[in-house]
Design a protein around this motif. Structure first.
Motif, mmCIF file in Angstrom:
data_model
loop_
_atom_site.group_PDB
_atom_site.id
_atom_site.type_symbol
_atom_site.label_atom_id
_atom_site.label_comp_id
_atom_site.label_asym_id
_atom_site.label_seq_id
_atom_site.Cartn_x
_atom_site.Cartn_y
_atom_site.Cartn_z
ATOM 1 N N THR A 1 55.978 47.911 -31.416
ATOM 2 C CA THR A 1 54.551 47.969 -31.074
ATOM 3 C C THR A 1 53.925 46.581 -31.116
ATOM 4 O O THR A 1 53.165 46.193 -30.214
ATOM 5 C CB THR A 1 53.810 48.903 -32.044
ATOM 6 N N PHE A 2 54.249 45.822 -32.173
ATOM 7 C CA PHE A 2 53.675 44.484 -32.321
ATOM 8 C C PHE A 2 54.142 43.568 -31.192
ATOM 9 O O PHE A 2 53.367 42.745 -30.682
ATOM 10 C CB PHE A 2 54.071 43.905 -33.675
ATOM 11 N N GLY A 3 55.432 43.699 -30.796
ATOM 12 C CA GLY A 3 55.934 42.903 -29.688
ATOM 13 C C GLY A 3 55.177 43.202 -28.407
ATOM 14 O O GLY A 3 54.828 42.288 -27.646
ATOM 15 N N LYS A 4 54.900 44.476 -28.184
ATOM 16 C CA LYS A 4 54.133 44.867 -27.007
ATOM 17 C C LYS A 4 52.713 44.308 -27.056
ATOM 18 O O LYS A 4 52.168 43.855 -26.041
ATOM 19 C CB LYS A 4 54.081 46.394 -26.922
ATOM 20 N N ILE A 5 52.127 44.309 -28.250
ATOM 21 C CA ILE A 5 50.773 43.772 -28.413
ATOM 22 C C ILE A 5 50.735 42.281 -28.065
ATOM 23 O O ILE A 5 49.834 41.817 -27.359
ATOM 24 C CB ILE A 5 50.274 43.996 -29.861
ATOM 25 N N LEU A 6 51.720 41.530 -28.567
ATOM 26 C CA LEU A 6 51.750 40.092 -28.313
ATOM 27 C C LEU A 6 51.929 39.794 -26.825
ATOM 28 O O LEU A 6 51.271 38.910 -26.271
ATOM 29 C CB LEU A 6 52.883 39.444 -29.122
ATOM 30 N N ILE A 7 52.835 40.538 -26.182
ATOM 31 C CA ILE A 7 53.040 40.341 -24.747
ATOM 32 C C ILE A 7 51.757 40.650 -23.984
ATOM 33 O O ILE A 7 51.340 39.896 -23.089
ATOM 34 C CB ILE A 7 54.188 41.239 -24.249
ATOM 35 N N PHE A 8 51.110 41.741 -24.361
ATOM 36 C CA PHE A 8 49.875 42.144 -23.704
ATOM 37 C C PHE A 8 48.776 41.106 -23.932
ATOM 38 O O PHE A 8 48.013 40.773 -23.025
ATOM 39 C CB PHE A 8 49.439 43.501 -24.253
ATOM 40 N N TYR A 9 48.716 40.576 -25.165
ATOM 41 C CA TYR A 9 47.666 39.607 -25.519
ATOM 42 C C TYR A 9 47.816 38.307 -24.743
ATOM 43 O O TYR A 9 46.856 37.795 -24.156
ATOM 44 C CB TYR A 9 47.717 39.339 -27.019
ATOM 45 N N PHE A 10 49.038 37.760 -24.703
ATOM 46 C CA PHE A 10 49.236 36.466 -24.061
ATOM 47 C C PHE A 10 49.205 36.561 -22.534
ATOM 48 O O PHE A 10 48.916 35.576 -21.854
ATOM 49 C CB PHE A 10 50.559 35.849 -24.514
ATOM 50 N N SER A 11 49.510 37.722 -22.005
ATOM 51 C CA SER A 11 49.485 37.864 -20.546
ATOM 52 C C SER A 11 48.104 38.201 -20.023
ATOM 53 O O SER A 11 47.852 38.128 -18.822
ATOM 54 C CB SER A 11 50.470 38.946 -20.105
ATOM 55 N N ASN A 12 47.173 38.555 -20.948
ATOM 56 C CA ASN A 12 45.816 38.918 -20.530
ATOM 57 C C ASN A 12 44.763 38.184 -21.346
ATOM 58 O O ASN A 12 43.672 38.690 -21.572
ATOM 59 C CB ASN A 12 45.589 40.430 -20.678
ATOM 60 N N LEU B 1 40.926 44.640 -27.026
ATOM 61 C CA LEU B 1 41.841 45.762 -27.215
ATOM 62 C C LEU B 1 43.080 45.325 -27.988
ATOM 63 O O LEU B 1 43.573 46.050 -28.859
ATOM 64 C CB LEU B 1 42.245 46.338 -25.854
ATOM 65 N N ALA B 2 43.582 44.124 -27.666
ATOM 66 C CA ALA B 2 44.753 43.612 -28.375
ATOM 67 C C ALA B 2 44.453 43.391 -29.849
ATOM 68 O O ALA B 2 45.261 43.704 -30.722
ATOM 69 C CB ALA B 2 45.219 42.303 -27.726
ATOM 70 N N ARG B 3 43.267 42.841 -30.143
ATOM 71 C CA ARG B 3 42.877 42.630 -31.547
ATOM 72 C C ARG B 3 42.763 43.950 -32.293
ATOM 73 O O ARG B 3 43.142 44.054 -33.465
ATOM 74 C CB ARG B 3 41.556 41.865 -31.590
ATOM 75 N N LYS B 4 42.258 44.970 -31.607
ATOM 76 C CA LYS B 4 42.161 46.291 -32.233
ATOM 77 C C LYS B 4 43.543 46.837 -32.563
ATOM 78 O O LYS B 4 43.769 47.367 -33.650
ATOM 79 C CB LYS B 4 41.425 47.252 -31.298
ATOM 80 N N ASN B 5 44.480 46.685 -31.635
ATOM 81 C CA ASN B 5 45.839 47.169 -31.870
ATOM 82 C C ASN B 5 46.540 46.372 -32.967
ATOM 83 O O ASN B 5 47.345 46.923 -33.722
ATOM 84 C CB ASN B 5 46.647 47.103 -30.569
ATOM 85 N N MET C 1 39.046 49.526 -45.143
ATOM 86 C CA MET C 1 38.973 48.110 -44.779
ATOM 87 C C MET C 1 39.251 47.886 -43.298
ATOM 88 O O MET C 1 38.626 47.030 -42.662
ATOM 89 C CB MET C 1 39.980 47.304 -45.614
ATOM 90 N N PHE C 2 40.190 48.649 -42.738
ATOM 91 C CA PHE C 2 40.577 48.440 -41.353
ATOM 92 C C PHE C 2 39.782 49.293 -40.377
ATOM 93 O O PHE C 2 40.022 49.256 -39.173
ATOM 94 C CB PHE C 2 42.074 48.722 -41.177
ATOM 95 N N SER C 3 38.845 50.069 -40.893
ATOM 96 C CA SER C 3 38.018 50.884 -40.013
ATOM 97 C C SER C 3 36.956 50.024 -39.346
ATOM 98 O O SER C 3 36.362 49.140 -39.976
ATOM 99 C CB SER C 3 37.347 52.015 -40.809
ATOM 100 N N ASP C 4 36.717 50.288 -38.051
ATOM 101 C CA ASP C 4 35.662 49.552 -37.361
ATOM 102 C C ASP C 4 34.338 50.302 -37.420
ATOM 103 O O ASP C 4 33.409 50.010 -36.691
ATOM 104 C CB ASP C 4 36.042 49.285 -35.899
ATOM 105 N N ARG C 5 34.272 51.292 -38.317
ATOM 106 C CA ARG C 5 33.051 52.082 -38.464
ATOM 107 C C ARG C 5 32.387 51.874 -39.827
ATOM 108 O O ARG C 5 31.556 52.652 -40.246
ATOM 109 C CB ARG C 5 33.369 53.566 -38.276
ATOM 110 N N VAL C 6 32.804 50.816 -40.527
ATOM 111 C CA VAL C 6 32.217 50.544 -41.841
ATOM 112 C C VAL C 6 30.724 50.260 -41.714
ATOM 113 O O VAL C 6 29.950 50.510 -42.643
ATOM 114 C CB VAL C 6 32.946 49.353 -42.513
ATOM 115 N N SER C 7 30.311 49.749 -40.549
ATOM 116 C CA SER C 7 28.885 49.487 -40.331
ATOM 117 C C SER C 7 28.069 50.769 -40.463
ATOM 118 O O SER C 7 26.916 50.738 -40.906
ATOM 119 C CB SER C 7 28.671 48.874 -38.951
#
Length: 322
Positions: free
Chosen positions: A199-210, A219-223, A278-284
């Motif tokens: 999964t992490f490898g896919k994230i890195l490929i997706f991040y650097f290609s976009n 989206l990549a940061r969220k993943n 901590m990793f929830s984006d709804r802490v706000s």
């Protein structure tokens, strides 16, 4: 009651209350947050509820008072039911580590089939089957305990859960394979690590290609955030198994027995809730809720003070009344 028991009971109480608070916040955010209630969040919800059950029953209702007064005041059958049930609830969370890693894997490698393979209905069915299997294991284990008259209790002196009377060779009739108990979370962790690395490898490929697309970057940061969340959660259960069945043998000290068999187990349920929080984006949402509560309390306090200070000048007052 010795000094260690006093300290141990306080630590169990504080850890249990704090951990329960973390997990209650996770449950609150699921039902009151703005984020979609997808399958990943639903699995986190069930983990939080499982954590609350274990912390409440096994630690706050059983371990804390027994250690505090150094006496088993519950009937043996009640302790046997609590210990056996909460262990199986704990095992549900352990198995869910693979489910979470698989969920993230499908989200990235099969994004167009994610809604079909990981829909809420599919997740409910899988979680229902998992709870049914653990429930069956709980009832069969309890039946064996009761049928053989081999009940267990939490021992505040050793911090273990031995059979009350082993004259019937209960430990041989109902053996516990500590190697298997350590092996199972190791297997689950290994599967999760492989899935997470892919999964992490896919994230890195997706991040650097976009990287020029701000939406893709977000989206990549969220993943990436979800990846680290799953890795941290996966490591908790292996750590607990290693401490309970391996490292606990390093010393006969009561302090080490408490740390390795009680405090570590309790802490993983507290930390699991903290990690999800901590990793929830709804802490706000949670911060906004607390802010509204504080503002309301301040307004009530201010109104009460203003009400007391609005008496016209020169108005007589009763003796003793300002």
């Amino acid at each position: 009651m010795d000094f260690l028991s006093k300290i141990a009971s306080v630590l169990v109480l504080l850890n249990g209350l704090l951990g329960s608070g973390f997990n209650v916040c996770v449950v609150y955010l699921y039902f009151n947050g703005s984020q979609d209630k997808n399958s990943f969040n639903f699995i986190c919800l069930t983990r939080a509820i499982n954590n609350i059950i274990v912390l409440a029953f096994n630690f706050l209702l059983l371990t804390f008072p027994v250690v505090l007064i150094s006496e088993n005041f519950y009937p043996a059958i009640i302790e046997t039911v609590i210990i056996t049930s909460t262990i199986n609830v704990y095992l549900v969370n352990q198995i869910q580590t693979v489910a979470i890693a698989l969920n993230r894997f499908i989200a990235l490698y099969l994004p167009f089939r994610y809604k079909a393979l990981c829909s809420n209905h599919v997740t409910w069915v899988i979680m229902g089957a998992l709870y049914a299997q653990r429930g069956y294991e709980t009832f069969t284990k309890l039946y064996s305990f009761i049928n053989l008259d081999c009940l267990i209790r939490f021992d505040s002196d050793t911090f273990f859960t031995p059979f009350i009377d082993d004259a019937r060779n209960c430990s041989k009739s109902l053996p516990v394979d500590s190697n298997l108990i350590v092996l199972m979370p190791s297997i689950f962790l290994s599967i999760s690590v492989v899935l997470n690395l892919l999964t992490f490898g896919k994230i890195l490929i997706f991040y650097f290609s976009n990287n020029s697309n701000s939406e893709s970057t977000s989206l990549a940061r969220k993943n990436i955030r979800l990846f680290f969340q799953t890795v941290f959660q996966d490591s908790l259960f292996l750590t607990d198994a290693v401490f309970t069945f391996k490292l606990s043998r390093l010393s006969d000290s009561r302090i080490w027995a408490f740390v390795s068999t009680v405090f570590v187990w309790e802490s993983i349920h507290s930390l699991d809730g903290l990690i999800m929080l901590m990793f929830s984006d709804r802490v706000s949402t949670l911060r906004a809720k607390f802010a509204r509560i504080m503002d309301r309390d301040n307004q009530v306090s201010s109104s009460s003070w203003m009400g007391r200070s609005r008496r016209p000048a020169g108005t007589p007052s009763l003796p003793g009344v300002a």
